[in-house]
Design a protein around this motif. Structure first.
Motif, PDB file in Angstrom:
ATOM      1  N   GLU A 267      -0.432   8.011   0.995  1.00 23.76           N
ATOM      2  CA  GLU A 267       0.686   8.850   1.414  1.00 23.76           C
ATOM      3  C   GLU A 267       1.318   8.173   2.628  1.00 23.76           C
ATOM      4  O   GLU A 267       0.623   7.839   3.591  1.00 23.76           O
ATOM      5  CB  GLU A 267       0.190  10.240   1.803  1.00 23.76           C
ATOM      6  CG  GLU A 267       1.231  11.124   2.420  1.00 23.76           C
ATOM      7  CD  GLU A 267       0.651  12.380   3.065  1.00 23.76           C
ATOM      8  OE1 GLU A 267       1.446  13.153   3.612  1.00 23.76           O
ATOM      9  OE2 GLU A 267      -0.574  12.576   3.044  1.00 23.76           O
ATOM     10  N   TYR A 268       2.622   7.939   2.551  1.00 23.58           N
ATOM     11  CA  TYR A 268       3.358   7.414   3.701  1.00 23.58           C
ATOM     12  C   TYR A 268       3.483   8.557   4.697  1.00 23.58           C
ATOM     13  O   TYR A 268       3.933   9.638   4.349  1.00 23.58           O
ATOM     14  CB  TYR A 268       4.732   6.936   3.241  1.00 23.58           C
ATOM     15  CG  TYR A 268       5.705   6.659   4.363  1.00 23.58           C
ATOM     16  CD1 TYR A 268       5.702   5.440   5.009  1.00 23.58           C
ATOM     17  CD2 TYR A 268       6.619   7.617   4.761  1.00 23.58           C
ATOM     18  CE1 TYR A 268       6.599   5.169   6.040  1.00 23.58           C
ATOM     19  CE2 TYR A 268       7.513   7.369   5.781  1.00 23.58           C
ATOM     20  CZ  TYR A 268       7.495   6.151   6.419  1.00 23.58           C
ATOM     21  OH  TYR A 268       8.380   5.904   7.431  1.00 23.58           O
TER      22      TYR A 268
ATOM     23  N   LEU B 209      -9.088   2.235  -1.156  1.00 25.82           N
ATOM     24  CA  LEU B 209      -7.694   2.530  -0.836  1.00 25.82           C
ATOM     25  C   LEU B 209      -6.770   1.732  -1.741  1.00 25.82           C
ATOM     26  O   LEU B 209      -7.057   0.610  -2.134  1.00 25.82           O
ATOM     27  CB  LEU B 209      -7.379   2.295   0.632  1.00 25.82           C
ATOM     28  CG  LEU B 209      -6.984   0.928   1.153  1.00 25.82           C
ATOM     29  CD1 LEU B 209      -6.242   1.113   2.445  1.00 25.82           C
ATOM     30  CD2 LEU B 209      -8.185   0.060   1.362  1.00 25.82           C
ATOM     31  N   ASP B 210      -5.664   2.388  -2.072  1.00 24.56           N
ATOM     32  CA  ASP B 210      -4.741   1.850  -3.060  1.00 24.56           C
ATOM     33  C   ASP B 210      -3.423   2.605  -2.914  1.00 24.56           C
ATOM     34  O   ASP B 210      -3.414   3.734  -2.408  1.00 24.56           O
ATOM     35  CB  ASP B 210      -5.360   2.098  -4.453  1.00 24.56           C
ATOM     36  CG  ASP B 210      -4.587   1.439  -5.547  1.00 24.56           C
ATOM     37  OD1 ASP B 210      -3.627   2.058  -6.047  1.00 24.56           O
ATOM     38  OD2 ASP B 210      -4.943   0.304  -5.917  1.00 24.56           O
TER      39      ASP B 210
ATOM     40  N   PHE C 210      -4.802   7.895   3.112  1.00 22.73           N
ATOM     41  CA  PHE C 210      -5.361   7.646   1.778  1.00 22.73           C
ATOM     42  C   PHE C 210      -6.357   8.735   1.411  1.00 22.73           C
ATOM     43  O   PHE C 210      -7.234   9.079   2.214  1.00 22.73           O
ATOM     44  CB  PHE C 210      -6.061   6.275   1.744  1.00 22.73           C
ATOM     45  CG  PHE C 210      -5.126   5.142   2.031  1.00 22.73           C
ATOM     46  CD1 PHE C 210      -4.443   4.511   1.007  1.00 22.73           C
ATOM     47  CD2 PHE C 210      -4.900   4.718   3.330  1.00 22.73           C
ATOM     48  CE1 PHE C 210      -3.556   3.476   1.275  1.00 22.73           C
ATOM     49  CE2 PHE C 210      -4.024   3.687   3.611  1.00 22.73           C
ATOM     50  CZ  PHE C 210      -3.352   3.062   2.586  1.00 22.73           C
ATOM     51  N   GLN C 211      -6.228   9.235   0.204  1.00 23.60           N
ATOM     52  CA  GLN C 211      -7.155  10.240  -0.301  1.00 23.60           C
ATOM     53  C   GLN C 211      -8.367   9.536  -0.904  1.00 23.60           C
ATOM     54  O   GLN C 211      -8.501   9.412  -2.121  1.00 23.60           O
ATOM     55  CB  GLN C 211      -6.464  11.133  -1.347  1.00 23.60           C
ATOM     56  CG  GLN C 211      -5.354  11.978  -0.781  1.00 23.60           C
ATOM     57  CD  GLN C 211      -5.845  12.968   0.260  1.00 23.60           C
ATOM     58  OE1 GLN C 211      -6.937  13.516   0.160  1.00 23.60           O
ATOM     59  NE2 GLN C 211      -5.040  13.188   1.291  1.00 23.60           N
TER      60      GLN C 211
ATOM     61  N   LEU D 116       0.787  -1.235   0.000  1.00 23.93           N
ATOM     62  CA  LEU D 116       0.000   0.000   0.000  1.00 23.93           C
ATOM     63  C   LEU D 116       0.819   1.286   0.000  1.00 23.93           C
ATOM     64  O   LEU D 116       0.347   2.320  -0.459  1.00 23.93           O
ATOM     65  CB  LEU D 116      -0.928   0.015   1.216  1.00 23.93           C
ATOM     66  CG  LEU D 116      -2.018  -1.037   1.238  1.00 23.93           C
ATOM     67  CD1 LEU D 116      -2.797  -0.959   2.544  1.00 23.93           C
ATOM     68  CD2 LEU D 116      -2.956  -0.888   0.047  1.00 23.93           C
ATOM     69  N   SER D 117       2.031   1.229   0.518  1.00 24.75           N
ATOM     70  CA  SER D 117       2.820   2.447   0.686  1.00 24.75           C
ATOM     71  C   SER D 117       3.554   2.857  -0.578  1.00 24.75           C
ATOM     72  O   SER D 117       4.169   2.019  -1.234  1.00 24.75           O
ATOM     73  CB  SER D 117       3.842   2.245   1.808  1.00 24.75           C
ATOM     74  OG  SER D 117       4.636   3.414   1.941  1.00 24.75           O
ATOM     75  N   PRO D 118       3.537   4.155  -0.883  1.00 27.07           N
ATOM     76  CA  PRO D 118       4.332   4.636  -2.023  1.00 27.07           C
ATOM     77  C   PRO D 118       5.823   4.685  -1.684  1.00 27.07           C
ATOM     78  O   PRO D 118       6.648   4.823  -2.575  1.00 27.07           O
ATOM     79  CB  PRO D 118       3.773   6.028  -2.286  1.00 27.07           C
ATOM     80  CG  PRO D 118       3.172   6.455  -0.991  1.00 27.07           C
ATOM     81  CD  PRO D 118       2.714   5.212  -0.292  1.00 27.07           C
TER      82      PRO D 118
END
Length: 162
Positions: free
Chosen positions: A153-154, A147-148, A139-140, A121-123
């Motif tokens: 955003e970490y 969520l994806d 998550f936006q 999940l983390s960028p």
């Protein structure tokens, strides 16, 4: 926005040969680290809408100790059987089925899956999560099923030795 805190359970004891893996309790260090991590979250003024945990004794004990520090009612900890021995797709299913009314959720689980799930999940790359470590991702999106990594955003990674 949805905020997901992923926590690996605190250090467990291997001193009881007659207990199953699921029944292993926290050891002394685990009983110290879990509330310390709860205090670290409290210092960040974090308020949870929901706390979910594996049914394993070490995970549920970790969740209870963190909950106490956050003044989260113990009787509202949700035990989710699917978290114990979960695969990454299992955890994704658990999270995507969380109630949308809960915007801030802490999930207490097990390694290696919790680290692998955080990295799905983390960028940003998440290091191997030590016992009692916490990763926060934001998550936006308005629904957990949306969520994806693309809307993630970490935010932070914290652990007891930090």
């Amino acid at each position: 926005m949805k905020i997901l805190y992923l926590m690996r359970h605190a250090k467990s004891s291997w001193s009881f040969d007659d207990l199953s893996d699921k029944e292993r309790p926290l050891n002394d260090r685990g009983r110290d680290d879990a509330p310390a991590m709860g205090q670290a979250l409290a210092q960040r003024s974090i308020r949870l809408d929901l706390l979910v945990s594996s049914p394993a004794v070490r995970a549920l004990s970790t969740a209870a100790l963190v909950a106490k520090e956050l003044e989260y009612p113990h009787d509202r900890i949700q035990v989710v059987d699917a978290i114990y021995e979960a695969t990454v797709p299992d955890l994704l299913s658990v999270v995507r089925n969380l109630p949308d009314a809960a915007d801030s959720v802490l999930l207490v689980g097990h390694n290696p899956t919790i680290t692998e799930f955080a990295n799905l999940l983390s960028p940003s790359a998440i290091p191997d999560m030590t016992t009692a470590a916490i990763v926060c991702l934001r998550f936006q999106c308005d629904r957990w099923r949306d969520l994806d990594r693309n809307n993630a955003e970490y935010y932070f990674y914290d652990h007891p030795k930090k």
